[in-house]
Write an enzyme that holds these catalytic residues in place. Structure first.
Site, PDB file in Angstrom:
ATOM      1  N   CYS A  23       0.978  51.201 -14.685  1.00 42.77           N
ATOM      2  CA  CYS A  23       0.757  51.070 -16.020  1.00 42.77           C
ATOM      3  C   CYS A  23       1.476  52.216 -17.081  1.00 42.77           C
ATOM      4  O   CYS A  23       2.057  52.960 -16.328  1.00 42.77           O
ATOM      5  CB  CYS A  23      -0.700  51.241 -16.416  1.00 42.77           C
ATOM      6  SG  CYS A  23      -1.306  53.017 -16.102  1.00 42.77           S
ATOM      7  N   HIS A  85      -5.838  61.451 -16.034  1.00 41.80           N
ATOM      8  CA  HIS A  85      -7.474  61.204 -16.129  1.00 41.80           C
ATOM      9  C   HIS A  85      -7.930  61.680 -17.341  1.00 41.80           C
ATOM     10  O   HIS A  85      -9.014  61.518 -17.709  1.00 41.80           O
ATOM     11  CB  HIS A  85      -7.993  61.427 -14.852  1.00 41.80           C
ATOM     12  CG  HIS A  85      -7.447  60.832 -13.581  1.00 41.80           C
ATOM     13  ND1 HIS A  85      -6.516  61.696 -12.905  1.00 41.80           N
ATOM     14  CD2 HIS A  85      -7.425  59.618 -12.943  1.00 41.80           C
ATOM     15  CE1 HIS A  85      -5.914  61.096 -11.895  1.00 41.80           C
ATOM     16  NE2 HIS A  85      -6.561  59.799 -11.950  1.00 41.80           N
ATOM     17  N   CYS A 107      -3.536  60.307 -20.256  1.00 43.34           N
ATOM     18  CA  CYS A 107      -3.075  58.912 -20.817  1.00 43.34           C
ATOM     19  C   CYS A 107      -3.400  59.006 -22.164  1.00 43.34           C
ATOM     20  O   CYS A 107      -4.575  59.367 -22.550  1.00 43.34           O
ATOM     21  CB  CYS A 107      -3.512  57.802 -20.111  1.00 43.34           C
ATOM     22  SG  CYS A 107      -3.399  56.393 -20.784  1.00 43.34           S
ATOM     23  N   HIS A 135     -16.236  60.613 -11.517  1.00 43.46           N
ATOM     24  CA  HIS A 135     -14.833  60.433 -11.768  1.00 43.46           C
ATOM     25  C   HIS A 135     -14.194  61.177 -12.600  1.00 43.46           C
ATOM     26  O   HIS A 135     -14.796  61.636 -13.438  1.00 43.46           O
ATOM     27  CB  HIS A 135     -14.684  58.606 -12.102  1.00 43.46           C
ATOM     28  CG  HIS A 135     -13.181  58.401 -12.037  1.00 43.46           C
ATOM     29  ND1 HIS A 135     -12.375  58.571 -13.181  1.00 43.46           N
ATOM     30  CD2 HIS A 135     -12.353  57.543 -11.126  1.00 43.46           C
ATOM     31  CE1 HIS A 135     -11.276  57.876 -12.924  1.00 43.46           C
ATOM     32  NE2 HIS A 135     -11.033  57.455 -11.702  1.00 43.46           N
ATOM     33  N   GLU A 137     -11.916  60.845 -14.897  1.00 40.91           N
ATOM     34  CA  GLU A 137     -11.940  60.563 -16.410  1.00 40.91           C
ATOM     35  C   GLU A 137     -13.341  60.735 -16.910  1.00 40.91           C
ATOM     36  O   GLU A 137     -13.406  61.305 -18.245  1.00 40.91           O
ATOM     37  CB  GLU A 137     -11.637  59.111 -16.297  1.00 40.91           C
ATOM     38  CG  GLU A 137     -11.395  58.695 -17.910  1.00 40.91           C
ATOM     39  CD  GLU A 137     -11.339  57.420 -18.054  1.00 40.91           C
ATOM     40  OE1 GLU A 137     -10.449  56.661 -17.171  1.00 40.91           O
ATOM     41  OE2 GLU A 137     -11.742  56.706 -18.989  1.00 40.91           O
ATOM     42  N   THR A 174     -12.053  53.901 -19.250  1.00 47.81           N
ATOM     43  CA  THR A 174     -10.974  52.868 -19.273  1.00 47.81           C
ATOM     44  C   THR A 174     -10.810  52.041 -18.225  1.00 47.81           C
ATOM     45  O   THR A 174     -10.067  51.010 -18.359  1.00 47.81           O
ATOM     46  CB  THR A 174      -9.652  53.618 -19.384  1.00 47.81           C
ATOM     47  OG1 THR A 174      -9.400  54.403 -18.600  1.00 47.81           O
ATOM     48  CG2 THR A 174      -9.587  54.515 -20.799  1.00 47.81           C
ATOM     49  N   CYS A 202      -8.809  49.900 -21.045  1.00 43.21           N
ATOM     50  CA  CYS A 202      -7.575  49.885 -21.536  1.00 43.21           C
ATOM     51  C   CYS A 202      -6.670  48.300 -21.085  1.00 43.21           C
ATOM     52  O   CYS A 202      -7.430  47.670 -20.114  1.00 43.21           O
ATOM     53  CB  CYS A 202      -6.759  50.758 -20.838  1.00 43.21           C
ATOM     54  SG  CYS A 202      -6.253  50.503 -19.014  1.00 43.21           S
ATOM     55  N   SER A 231      -9.880  54.081  -9.209  1.00 45.02           N
ATOM     56  CA  SER A 231     -10.900  53.229  -9.645  1.00 45.02           C
ATOM     57  C   SER A 231     -10.444  51.862 -10.084  1.00 45.02           C
ATOM     58  O   SER A 231     -11.077  50.971  -9.630  1.00 45.02           O
ATOM     59  CB  SER A 231     -11.236  53.739 -11.173  1.00 45.02           C
ATOM     60  OG  SER A 231     -12.279  53.044 -11.727  1.00 45.02           O
ATOM     61  N   SER A 274      -1.898  52.681 -10.406  1.00 41.52           N
ATOM     62  CA  SER A 274      -1.237  53.979  -9.920  1.00 41.52           C
ATOM     63  C   SER A 274      -0.598  53.554  -8.457  1.00 41.52           C
ATOM     64  O   SER A 274      -0.027  54.590  -7.866  1.00 41.52           O
ATOM     65  CB  SER A 274      -2.172  55.104  -9.687  1.00 41.52           C
ATOM     66  OG  SER A 274      -3.414  54.329  -8.924  1.00 41.52           O
TER      67      SER A 274
HETATM   68  S1  SF4 Z   1      -6.115  54.439 -19.190  1.00 39.56           S
HETATM   69 FE1  SF4 Z   1      -5.201  52.514 -18.317  1.00 39.56          FE
HETATM   70  S2  SF4 Z   1      -3.040  52.694 -19.248  1.00 39.56           S
HETATM   71 FE2  SF4 Z   1      -3.996  54.899 -19.251  1.00 39.56          FE
HETATM   72  S3  SF4 Z   1      -3.615  55.553 -17.329  1.00 39.56           S
HETATM   73 FE3  SF4 Z   1      -5.568  54.803 -17.038  1.00 39.56          FE
HETATM   74  S4  SF4 Z   1      -5.199  52.653 -16.322  1.00 39.56           S
HETATM   75 FE4  SF4 Z   1      -3.288  53.496 -16.972  1.00 39.56          FE
END
Ligand code: SF4
Length: 325
Positions: A23, A85, A107, A135, A137, A174, A202, A231, A274
């Protein structure tokens, strides 16, 4: 052993999901590490795997990156890239204490969640984050301000807040399952009908899950190429399984069990955000199908801007950035 010879490919078709793989956020993060090395020389430290894929991590390390799990492991005065993340404020504070130069590869779509959390906290709203405990994130997002976490894998236990009509904002990780998240949000809004719900899943997650659904509808087996700790790869596998199709998450052809193909003629293949395309190509090559058919809406046309301090390096060093690998 898995080889093209011992997979019976006499009448096997592969259905290849599109979009799949990198992505815009992953492309950006990988470019940032490469440009940070160009600018600062080696080593450049990376806090947490830059993205959740061992091949991508190994490639950055081959170029001179050193991956660590905690800021405390980075030698004082070094350069450190924070992974895609996102990171909690405590990591930036620790970096400052250690006199580190931080380059942020979070991101932009994760940064948006952080900004939403801080904004709603300033407005006095109670915040609920739907995400997976532990996780990376979620560690970054929950560190931004006080919030309650709902992890649907543990059961959807909607928190109680004081007051007749508490103001509530709902944020999400996301990379969640679109379907499971809708279920969690449904239960939250049943309890708090006025809750403000931000859909933070996302575009890349949504598009890959949509393409995986299409694959699952027409194939007998789905292979998701990517890492076990990714994830969005795990969610793709679950999406396929939700259609009653057998699905496996593998890093590459070495992890194929040839018995999966017994009596099968239609195999779906996709990959997480990823996963490098080389991993997908290696699996397709190992299966050596009769036909490869592309399924889905096609490639995405989204790119994110490099951080300001690296744009000049990119121009002067002539590094090609923004490329899906
Ligand atoms: S939030 Fe979405 S666009 Fe951003 S790194 Fe993660 S998977 Fe990719």
């Amino acid at each position: 052993m898995t080889t093209a010879e011992n997979i019976n490919t006499s009448s096997m078709d592969i259905y290849l999901a599109s979009p799949r793989g990198f992505c815009a956020g992953v492309v950006l993060a990988v470019d940032i590490v490469e440009l940070a090395i160009k600018k600062h020389g080696t080593p450049v430290y990376v806090k947490h795997q830059i993205v959740h894929n061992p091949i991508v991590v190994a490639e950055t390390e081959r170029k001179g990156a050193i991956t660590v799990e905690h800021v405390s492991e980075v030698p004082e005065g070094s350069v450190v890239v924070f992974s895609a993340h996102g990171s909690p404020p405590s990591d930036y504070e620790e970096a400052e204490r250690r006199n580190l130069t931080v380059i942020d590869a979070t991101c932009p779509l994760v940064t948006r969640v952080h900004n939403e959390a801080k904004k709603y906290a300033r407005e006095g709203k109670k915040i609920i984050l739907v995400g997976h405990r532990g996780h990376q994130e979620v560690i970054g997002s929950t560190g931004q301000t006080d919030m309650s976490l709902i992890d649907e894998r543990e059961g959807i236990d909607v928190p109680e807040f004081e007051g007749d009509e508490p103001e509530i904002a709902v944020l999400t990780q996301t990379t969640l399952s679109v379907r499971d998240t809708a279920e969690a949000i449904g239960q939250i809004t049943e309890k708090y009908p006025n809750a403000m719900v931000r859909n933070d899943i996302c575009y890349a997650t949504t598009n890959r899950q949509e393409a995986a659904s299409q694959l699952a509808e027409i194939t007998e087996l789905v292979l998701v190429i990517g890492a076990q700790n990714s994830s969005n790869c795990n969610r793709l596998k679950e999406v396929a399984e939700s259609y009653g199709v057998r699905a496996f998450l593998i890093n590459g052809p070495d992890e194929i069990d040839t018995s999966w193909f017994d009596g099968i003629t239609r195999v779906g293949i996709t990959s997480g955000a990823s996963t490098p395309e080389s991993s997908v190509a290696a699996v397709v090559e190992a299966i050596n199908p009769t036909n490869v058919i592309h399924i889905g809406q096609g490639d995405e046309n989204i790119t994110f801007r490099l951080p300001k301090e690296l744009r000049k390096v990119q121009k002067t060093a002539g590094v090609r950035t923004g490329v899906r690998r």
